[in-house]
Scaffold this active site. Structure first.
Site, PDB file in Angstrom:
ATOM      1  N   GLU A 165      -9.071  19.039  -3.329  1.00 28.13           N
ATOM      2  CA  GLU A 165      -9.670  20.056  -4.208  1.00 28.13           C
ATOM      3  C   GLU A 165      -9.275  19.901  -5.683  1.00 28.13           C
ATOM      4  O   GLU A 165      -8.763  20.844  -6.301  1.00 28.13           O
ATOM      5  CB  GLU A 165      -9.329  21.458  -3.691  1.00 28.13           C
ATOM      6  CG  GLU A 165      -9.821  21.689  -2.268  1.00 28.13           C
ATOM      7  CD  GLU A 165      -9.425  23.041  -1.687  1.00 28.13           C
ATOM      8  OE1 GLU A 165      -8.786  23.843  -2.407  1.00 28.13           O
ATOM      9  OE2 GLU A 165      -9.737  23.296  -0.514  1.00 28.13           O
ATOM     10  N   ASN A 206     -10.692  15.013  -1.042  1.00 33.31           N
ATOM     11  CA  ASN A 206     -11.331  16.007  -0.182  1.00 33.31           C
ATOM     12  C   ASN A 206     -11.626  17.259  -1.011  1.00 33.31           C
ATOM     13  O   ASN A 206     -10.777  17.723  -1.762  1.00 33.31           O
ATOM     14  CB  ASN A 206     -10.360  16.344   0.958  1.00 33.31           C
ATOM     15  CG  ASN A 206     -10.944  17.235   2.026  1.00 33.31           C
ATOM     16  OD1 ASN A 206     -12.006  16.939   2.578  1.00 33.31           O
ATOM     17  ND2 ASN A 206     -10.253  18.318   2.347  1.00 33.31           N
ATOM     18  N   HIS A 242     -17.453  24.174   4.465  1.00 33.45           N
ATOM     19  CA  HIS A 242     -17.292  25.578   4.850  1.00 33.45           C
ATOM     20  C   HIS A 242     -18.575  26.301   4.441  1.00 33.45           C
ATOM     21  O   HIS A 242     -18.718  26.728   3.294  1.00 33.45           O
ATOM     22  CB  HIS A 242     -16.079  26.194   4.158  1.00 33.45           C
ATOM     23  CG  HIS A 242     -14.775  25.595   4.577  1.00 33.45           C
ATOM     24  ND1 HIS A 242     -14.265  25.738   5.845  1.00 33.45           N
ATOM     25  CD2 HIS A 242     -13.873  24.839   3.895  1.00 33.45           C
ATOM     26  CE1 HIS A 242     -13.102  25.106   5.930  1.00 33.45           C
ATOM     27  NE2 HIS A 242     -12.845  24.542   4.767  1.00 33.45           N
ATOM     28  N   GLU A 270     -13.984  19.705   7.377  1.00 34.37           N
ATOM     29  CA  GLU A 270     -13.486  21.050   7.667  1.00 34.37           C
ATOM     30  C   GLU A 270     -14.636  21.977   8.057  1.00 34.37           C
ATOM     31  O   GLU A 270     -14.741  23.107   7.578  1.00 34.37           O
ATOM     32  CB  GLU A 270     -12.732  21.631   6.456  1.00 34.37           C
ATOM     33  CG  GLU A 270     -11.581  20.766   5.970  1.00 34.37           C
ATOM     34  CD  GLU A 270     -10.801  21.384   4.815  1.00 34.37           C
ATOM     35  OE1 GLU A 270     -10.924  22.615   4.589  1.00 34.37           O
ATOM     36  OE2 GLU A 270     -10.059  20.647   4.143  1.00 34.37           O
ATOM     37  N   ASP A 272     -17.068  24.613   9.333  1.00 31.07           N
ATOM     38  CA  ASP A 272     -17.320  25.884  10.000  1.00 31.07           C
ATOM     39  C   ASP A 272     -18.497  26.545   9.291  1.00 31.07           C
ATOM     40  O   ASP A 272     -18.817  26.219   8.146  1.00 31.07           O
ATOM     41  CB  ASP A 272     -16.087  26.796  10.062  1.00 31.07           C
ATOM     42  CG  ASP A 272     -15.447  27.069   8.708  1.00 31.07           C
ATOM     43  OD1 ASP A 272     -16.143  27.001   7.673  1.00 31.07           O
ATOM     44  OD2 ASP A 272     -14.240  27.358   8.672  1.00 31.07           O
TER      45      ASP A 272
END
Length: 349
Positions: A165, A206, A242, A270, A272
């Site tokens: 990030e 990432n 996300h 990641e 979801d």
């Protein structure tokens, strides 16, 4: 890893939806109807390297959970959700603790699963000695090198989210102790250190909100170009993914392909897809379609190597505590029962 069940599994593909529905905790909500050897087996049969999941140490005491986590062919890759981060591995300067990280690494090794290291340099979950140390550039460079080198060297032969990030949503660099002291140079420092510690490691950057076309994704592509022009090792870009139900970007395939054309691989790291609670049949159906859309996008791009769920069950999802009023983001519900999203993953491959 051995995938001896793949041949038999491929033969069964035409009938994967013919098995009666999996029971669900709430009879008023739809559940999964797919019956497959495991999501990782489906991914491998479709030509991907893995389908995996994040996990955390405190979850490993739940035997119902670990039965799914460790089931043959369900997950071929594991990410340590917290136990490899800076505060967990170097809580005091030069004092490393690996008990929790080793537990996750050993779990993956014992079940033939790939391990993704997460992460070396991030603006969160830093001990105060890093954030409040008032280090100069040379000192902080040495600290980054010692931390990243030690971490990557211990867990050799892995994929690593070396830098996590680094960008704001407008594409500018995030202000934190690393950028404020070293500028964007902290990124090549970390990447070079990781690759030197383990030349066989795949080193990634990432981030979130870089999955579709936009200012942040463009800035990340420009960063990749800059790093490559400077001879800095960069093997891949992690697309955190996300997402929100009904709001999955429509430019996933194009964006992934543009990254791959720069000479890096991509991974969904990641995944979801959260919703505003309560769950409804309509939201679960949309979530199923959204999971299928994301998996299909990775499937369409050869350089998208695999997908990691940000834990597989709502029971341990970070979403409700981070996004109040939202949740139900994972393919298994809080009772560890498969949801329609599970079927969306299968259909996506």
């Amino acid at each position: 890893m051995q995938f001896s069940l793949l041949t038999a599994f491929v033969a069964l593909l035409p009938v994967v939806f013919a098995i009666p529905a999996t029971p669900v905790a709430d009879a008023n909500l739809p559940g999964s109807t797919a019956n497959v050897a495991g999501l990782h087996a489906v991914a491998r049969a479709a030509g991907k390297l893995y389908l995996g999941t994040a996990t955390d140490n405190n979850e490993l005491t739940n035997t119902q959970y670990t039965a799914i986590l460790e089931a043959p062919n369900m997950f071929g890759q594991i990410t340590a959700e917290n136990s490899m981060k800076w505060d967990a591995t170097e809580p005091e300067q030069g004092v490393f603790t690996f008990t929790l990280a080793d537990q996750i690494a050993n779990l993956a090794t014992s079940h033939g699963q790939l391990l993704r290291g997460h992460n070396c340099v991030w603006h969160q979950q830093l001990p105060s000695w890093v954030t409040a140390g008032n280090f100069n550039a040379n000192q902080l460079t040495s600290i980054i090198q010692n931390h990243c080198g030690t971490l990557v060297g211990r867990y050799a032969g892995r994929v690593w989210d070396v830098v996590n990030e680094p960008l704001n949503d407008d594409g500018s660099f995030r202000s934190d102790v690393f950028f404020n002291t070293l500028g964007e140079n902290y990124i090549p420092i970390a990447l070079r250190t990781a690759k030197a510690a383990d030349p066989n490691a795949k080193v990634y950057i990432n981030d979130f909100n870089i999955e579709g076309l936009g200012a942040k994704a463009t800035a990340m592509k420009n960063l990749v170009r800059t790093l490559k022009s400077q001879g800095v090792p960069i093997d891949g870009i992690g697309l955190q993914s996300h997402f929100i139900v009904g709001e999955v970007p429509t430019t996933l395939v194009q964006n992934m392909q543009e990254f791959v054309e720069l000479g890096v691989e991509v991974a969904i790291t990641e995944l979801d897809i959260r919703m505003t609670l309560p769950e409804t049949a309509a939201l679960l159906e949309q979530q199923k379609q959204d999971y299928q859309t994301v998996i299909s996008a990775c499937q369409a791009v050869q350089g998208c190597i695999g997908i990691t769920l940000w834990d597989f069950t709502d029971k341990f999802s970070f979403v409700p505590s981070t996004f109040p009023g939202q949740g139900a983001a994972c393919p298994w519900d809080e009772n560890l029962v498969r949801k329609p999203a599970f079927d969306g993953i299968v259909a996506g491959f």
